[in-house]
Design an enzyme around this catalytic site. Structure first.
Site, PDB file in Angstrom:
ATOM      1  N   SER A 115      -6.175  28.446  56.175  1.00  0.00           N
ATOM      2  CA  SER A 115      -5.537  27.737  57.017  1.00  0.00           C
ATOM      3  C   SER A 115      -5.544  28.675  58.619  1.00  0.00           C
ATOM      4  O   SER A 115      -4.833  29.476  58.056  1.00  0.00           O
ATOM      5  CB  SER A 115      -4.233  27.013  56.928  1.00  0.00           C
TER       6      SER A 115
HETATM    7  N1  SAH Z   1      -4.400  27.334  50.775  1.00  0.00           N
HETATM    8  C1  SAH Z   1      -4.478  27.607  51.006  1.00  0.00           C
HETATM    9  C2  SAH Z   1      -5.830  27.580  51.662  1.00  0.00           C
HETATM   10  C3  SAH Z   1      -6.288  25.652  51.835  1.00  0.00           C
HETATM   11  S1  SAH Z   1      -8.055  25.153  51.211  1.00  0.00           S
HETATM   12  C4  SAH Z   1      -4.954  29.570  51.668  1.00  0.00           C
HETATM   13  O1  SAH Z   1      -4.767  29.798  51.770  1.00  0.00           O
HETATM   14  O2  SAH Z   1      -6.117  30.302  52.034  1.00  0.00           O
HETATM   15  C5  SAH Z   1      -7.638  23.677  50.476  1.00  0.00           C
HETATM   16  C6  SAH Z   1      -7.642  24.237  48.946  1.00  0.00           C
HETATM   17  O3  SAH Z   1      -7.298  23.667  48.176  1.00  0.00           O
HETATM   18  C7  SAH Z   1      -9.097  24.858  48.303  1.00  0.00           C
HETATM   19  O4  SAH Z   1      -9.206  25.599  47.882  1.00  0.00           O
HETATM   20  C8  SAH Z   1      -9.668  23.818  47.710  1.00  0.00           C
HETATM   21  O5  SAH Z   1     -10.466  23.789  46.774  1.00  0.00           O
HETATM   22  C9  SAH Z   1      -8.316  23.143  47.035  1.00  0.00           C
HETATM   23  N2  SAH Z   1      -7.884  22.199  46.564  1.00  0.00           N
HETATM   24  C10 SAH Z   1      -8.877  20.440  47.013  1.00  0.00           C
HETATM   25  N3  SAH Z   1      -8.046  20.370  45.936  1.00  0.00           N
HETATM   26  C11 SAH Z   1      -7.651  20.616  44.844  1.00  0.00           C
HETATM   27  C12 SAH Z   1      -6.292  19.940  43.673  1.00  0.00           C
HETATM   28  N4  SAH Z   1      -7.092  18.699  43.710  1.00  0.00           N
HETATM   29  N5  SAH Z   1      -6.792  20.938  42.796  1.00  0.00           N
HETATM   30  C13 SAH Z   1      -6.075  22.551  43.313  1.00  0.00           C
HETATM   31  N6  SAH Z   1      -6.704  22.918  44.014  1.00  0.00           N
HETATM   32  C14 SAH Z   1      -7.889  21.559  44.865  1.00  0.00           C
END
Ligand code: SAH
Length: 213
Positions: free
Chosen positions: A59
């Site tokens: 992000s």
């Molecule tokens: N917090 C992260 C950015 C997240 S991008 C950082 O600091 O880099 C969103 C993430 O959520 C992705 O890696 C995606 O694979 C994950 N995601 C999406 N749906 C999810 C779920 N149901 N359970 C766990 N992770 C999930």
């Protein structure tokens, strides 16, 4: 470790409404370059989202800072993050709270994030492969819950795992091509929700795509 770029980012965050000094020093302290891949290293201190593999993104620092600020964290809190991704947001939370539990559905991203926590000697993050829509019932209740992927509705399991007096912050789909970060407070009487600011997140998807054979 470019000090000038780091200061430029912190000034931009301040100008954009990040006033919590603990959050600003967490952003200053966590080396974002350790969470991006080599081709993007020179952009690590830019206020921009960057690709991290598996079609996901780390992000934008402003969004990490504003969401961290919205959580109103204190050093004794137990936090659940959904969507470990690169691990950057978890590392920022780990600088602000006692312990961070984080769930990721992509095995490869999880492994990379865990290696970064080890390399940086961050010991108060517990990361696990799993579907964050179901939360982490074995560790509940949580003082704070942060979703870093957007859904049309807040998963009921996560609301149930939020302790009384707790705060959940999440991006929610609020219209065609529109998402807003909402903050939910759990009180003795129920839940109260406020809308904070518009964002752009990847979707919260169900299940784990590459389970062990
Ligand atoms: N917090 C992260 C950015 C997240 S991008 C950082 O600091 O880099 C969103 C993430 O959520 C992705 O890696 C995606 O694979 C994950 N995601 C999406 N749906 C999810 C779920 N149901 N359970 C766990 N992770 C999930």
């Amino acid at each position: 470790m470019n000090a000038a770029l780091r200061i430029r980012l912190l000034m931009e965050l301040r100008r954009s409404g990040v006033t919590d000094t603990r959050v600003l020093s967490a952003i200053e302290k966590v080396p974002r370059g350790a969470f991006v891949s080599e081709p993007f290293l020179d952009q690590a201190w830019d206020n921009a989202a960057l690709p991290i593999g598996c079609g996901q993104t780390i992000s934008q620092p402003l969004v990490v800072a504003l969401m961290s600020q919205a959580l109103e964290l204190t050093p004794r809190m137990k936090v659940l993050e959904i969507g470990t991704g690169s691990g950057y947001q978890a590392a920022v939370l780990a600088a602000l709270a006692r312990r961070v539990y984080t769930l990721e559905r992509h095995r490869a991203l999880l492994a990379e994030a865990e290696a970064r926590f080890r390399a940086l000697r961050i010991t108060n993050i517990v990361a696990m492969l799993g579907d964050g829509i179901k939360g982490w019932s074995a560790q509940a209740p949580f003082d704070r819950i942060l979703l870093t992927a957007a859904a049309p509705e807040l998963p009921p399991a996560l609301l149930a795992q939020l302790g009384e007096g707790g705060i959940l912050v999440a991006p929610v789909d609020t219209g065609p091509d529109r998402q807003d970060v909402v903050r939910v407070r759990r009180t003795a009487g129920g839940f109260s929700t406020e809308t904070l600011f518009p964002v752009r997140f990847v979707p919260l998807l169900p299940g784990v795509p590459d389970p062990v054979a």
